[in-house]
Each structure stands twice: as structure tokens, then as C-alpha cells.
Design an enzyme around this catalytic site. Structure first.
Site, PDB file in Angstrom:
ATOM      1  N   PHE A 196     -41.377  29.397 -41.595  1.00 26.16           N
ATOM      2  CA  PHE A 196     -41.193  30.131 -40.350  1.00 26.16           C
ATOM      3  C   PHE A 196     -41.191  31.640 -40.617  1.00 26.16           C
ATOM      4  CE2 PHE A 196     -38.559  30.545 -36.337  1.00 26.16           C
ATOM      5  CZ  PHE A 196     -39.493  29.918 -35.543  1.00 26.16           C
ATOM      6  N   HIS A 245     -27.203  37.668 -31.164  1.00 29.56           N
ATOM      7  CA  HIS A 245     -28.035  36.698 -30.425  1.00 29.56           C
ATOM      8  C   HIS A 245     -28.450  35.612 -31.420  1.00 29.56           C
ATOM      9  CE1 HIS A 245     -30.897  35.350 -27.332  1.00 29.56           C
ATOM     10  NE2 HIS A 245     -31.801  35.251 -28.278  1.00 29.56           N
TER      11      HIS A 245
END
Ligand SMILES: Cc1cc2nc3c(=O)[nH]c(=O)nc-3n(C[C@H](O)[C@H](O)[C@H](O)COP(=O)(O)OP(=O)(O)OC[C@H]3O[C@@H](n4cnc5c(N)ncnc54)[C@H](O)[C@@H]3O)c2cc1C
Length: 278
Positions: A209, A259
Site C-alpha cells: 500500500f 484522523h
């Protein structure tokens, strides 16, 4: 540990199956106890569809949490963006993460928006202050940018077009984040820049990723992960230590909020929150 009121938010992606949707409902119930400021839903990433995003933001909103829709403009027309934003407005969605989106391979010209800054400007012109607009920021530089300075200018263009705040690509090098924020402040950009936090739960997934999105996994973390081989318990324990320490440093040195990229899982985020007392 005593709970603090430090703000956090979560990111989810639209599940592809009814079983995935059900599992995500359970994940949201577990995560909701930490009282996130909002939950955002990705748009068009990893082959997901716009309708999946809109369904999920609506469901989150109906559960009583504030939902933010990611919104990418790659290949879109002004008319299509206008229509979709009206749809979101009608659902009561008041927060967007405005993005260019990733260009599918072979993508040429087409679409009426080139950069996320064009989208932000369009939203402000058409919808005024109806939406709180978040944009993406890249402390380690967007992979297609010509240089860190050019990327910072691209970030400035989004803020000058009317973005209210930013969420960063994930990183494991806190210095890159603080340097990015200092550079932004030096340009007079005073919007909150919220670190995006990616828990570490699997070695191969993280490395694959990260290579794709241009996030750097520092050599020492890579080597430790490789050293654990298939020992997932050790990978998770190590990941928990590393990411908790990162969050602690970010929080203590001035990050406005965190976040979490939940990857639609609750365990790692809950464990980190627990350690941080969030
Ligand atoms: C918090 C976050 C959430 C995300 N959510 C999603 C999602 O839901 N769906 C999805 O598909 N992707 C998502 N992404 C990935 C994102 O779409 C990609 O990183 C995409 O390649 C860039 O989007 P952007 O909005 O940052 O683009 P932009 O800000 O437009 O930047 C794209 C590139 O163009 C350059 N650039 C910008 N303006 C100019 C200019 N005027 N002149 C020259 N170069 C310029 C920038 O330096 C950068 O290299 C997300 C990323 C982040 C960090």
C-alpha cells in the site's frame, strides 16, 4: 487511563458485500464510543463506486454521527459534480474531503477538473459555505509532484481556493509532518493540518500500500516487520507501539487532531486510543 477530549476522526471505505456492510456496522458501533468528530467515507478508491459512498455516508449520518464524503473530480464534469453535491446536501452532509482522485491507467484528457484546487474553487463558487472542505496534504510529497516545493504550492492553491482544513497522507516520520506544517505556515497558510494515522497490523499489506501511495515506511520499521515473518501477533504488538508513540508525539507537539485510516477494522484503532487515553 483518564480519557481526554483530544479530537479524532475515522475513515471508512464502502463495503462491497452485504456481509461487509454488516461487519462495518459492528465496527462503527465499537468505534463510536470514542466520540469521533466525524467519520469520512472514501470515494472511488480501490474500485468502489460513488453510490456505495453515498449510501454509507447517509447510513452514518442516520446513526447520529457526523459524516464526511470524500469527493474526487477526476473525469468529472461541472454538471455531474453539481448534481452529486446537491444529492449530498439533500442528505444533510456538510463536510467534504475534496480530491482530484487517482487517474486510472491509460487515462488521458477528459473531465473538466484538472486538480483538486479546481474542485475546491468550483464548490465555493457554486455552494458558498454550505460545506466544510477538507483537502489532502502530503508531508512526504505526492508521488506525482515535481518537487516538494511544487507540491507545497499545490497545497497552497487548495487552501487559497477555499479549503478549511487538511488531512495528511499517512506517514511514520513525525519530522516530515512538522516540517510540512512549518512550511505551510511560512506561506501564510493557517488551516489545521490533521495527521492521517495508519495503524500497522500486517506487513505485506502495509508495504504494498505504501509503495503505491508514496508513503514512506522507514527502513528500521521495514526491517523489523520483515524480521517478524508470519508472526502476526508480534507485528501487531510492534505496530501498536510504533503508532502509539507517533500519535503521542504528534499530539504533544501541536497536531490539532488525529484522523485514523481504520481500513474498516476496529481493533488496532481502539488499542491505540486506549493507550493514548482518547
Ligand atoms: C486524506 C486523503 C484521502 C483520500 N481519499 C481518497 C478517496 O476517497 N478516493 C480516491 O480516489 N483517492 C483518495 N486519496 C488519494 C488521492 O486521490 C490521490 O493522492 C491523488 O493522486 C491526488 O489527489 P489530490 O486531491 O491530492 O490532488 P491534487 O491536490 O490535485 O494534486 C495532484 C498532483 O498534482 C500536482 N498539482 C496540483 N496542482 C497543480 C498545479 N496547479 N500545477 C502543477 N501540478 C499541480 C500536485 O503536486 C500533485 O502531485 C486520498 C488521499 C488523502 C491524503
Amino acid at each position: 487511563m483518564t480519557r481526554t477530549t483530544f479530537p479524532i476522526s475515522y475513515e471508512f471505505f464502502p463495503p462491497k458485500t452485504p456481509e461487509g456492510a454488516e461487519k462495518l456496522r459492528a465496527v462503527r458501533r465499537q468505534l463510536a464510543v470514542r466520540r469521533p468528530e466525524f467519520c469520512s467515507v472514501t470515494y472511488g478508491a480501490g474500485g468502489s463506486t460513488q453510490s456505495g459512498t453515498f449510501r454509507l455516508v447517509q447510513e452514518i449520518q442516520q446513526e447520529g454521527m457526523s459524516a464526511a464524503s470524500h469527493f474526487s473530480c477526476v473525469g468529472a464534469t461541472r454538471e455531474s459534480v453539481r448534481a452529486e453535491l446537491r444529492e449530498l446536501q439533500a442528505m444533510g452532509i456538510a463536510r467534504l474531503v475534496a480530491l482530484r482522485g487517482d487517474l486510472p491507467s491509460g487515462y488521458g484528457l477528459g473531465g473538466e477538473f484538472q486538480y483538486a484546487s479546481d474542485l475546491v474553487a468550483f464548490i465555493r463558487t457554486e455552494f458558498g459555505d454550505a460545506f466544510h472542505i477538507e483537502v489532502a496534504a502530503y508531508p512526504e510529497m505526492h508521488p506525482q509532484a515535481r518537487s516538494p516545493d511544487a507540491d507545497l504550492q499545490a497545497f497552497a492553491a487548495k487552501v487559497q481556493a477555499g479549503a478549511d482544513s487538511a488531512i495528511t497522507q499517512y506517514f511514520y516520520n513525525a519530522d516530515a509532518y512538522f516540517r510540512f506544517v512549518d512550511n505551510a505556515r511560512a506561506l501564510g497558510l493557517d488551516v489545521p493540518v490533521v495527521p492521517g494515522i495508519m495503524p500497522i497490523t500486517s506487513s505485506t499489506q502495509l508495504l504494498r500500500f505504501s509503495d503505491a501511495c508514496g508513503a514512506e515506511v522507514p527502513r528500521w520499521i521495514r526491517l523489523r516487520l520483515q524480521g517478524f515473518g508470519d508472526d502476526t501477533a508480534s507485528i501487531k504488538a510492534f505496530g501498536l507501539d510504533v503508532v502509539t508513540e507517533l500519535c503521542e508525539r504528534l499530539r504533544s507537539q501541536g497536531a490539532p487532531s488525529l484522523h485514523f485510516y481504520t481500513m474498516n477494522q476496529s481493533a488496532a484503532v481502539l488499542a491505540i486510543s486506549e493507550r493514548l487515553g482518547l
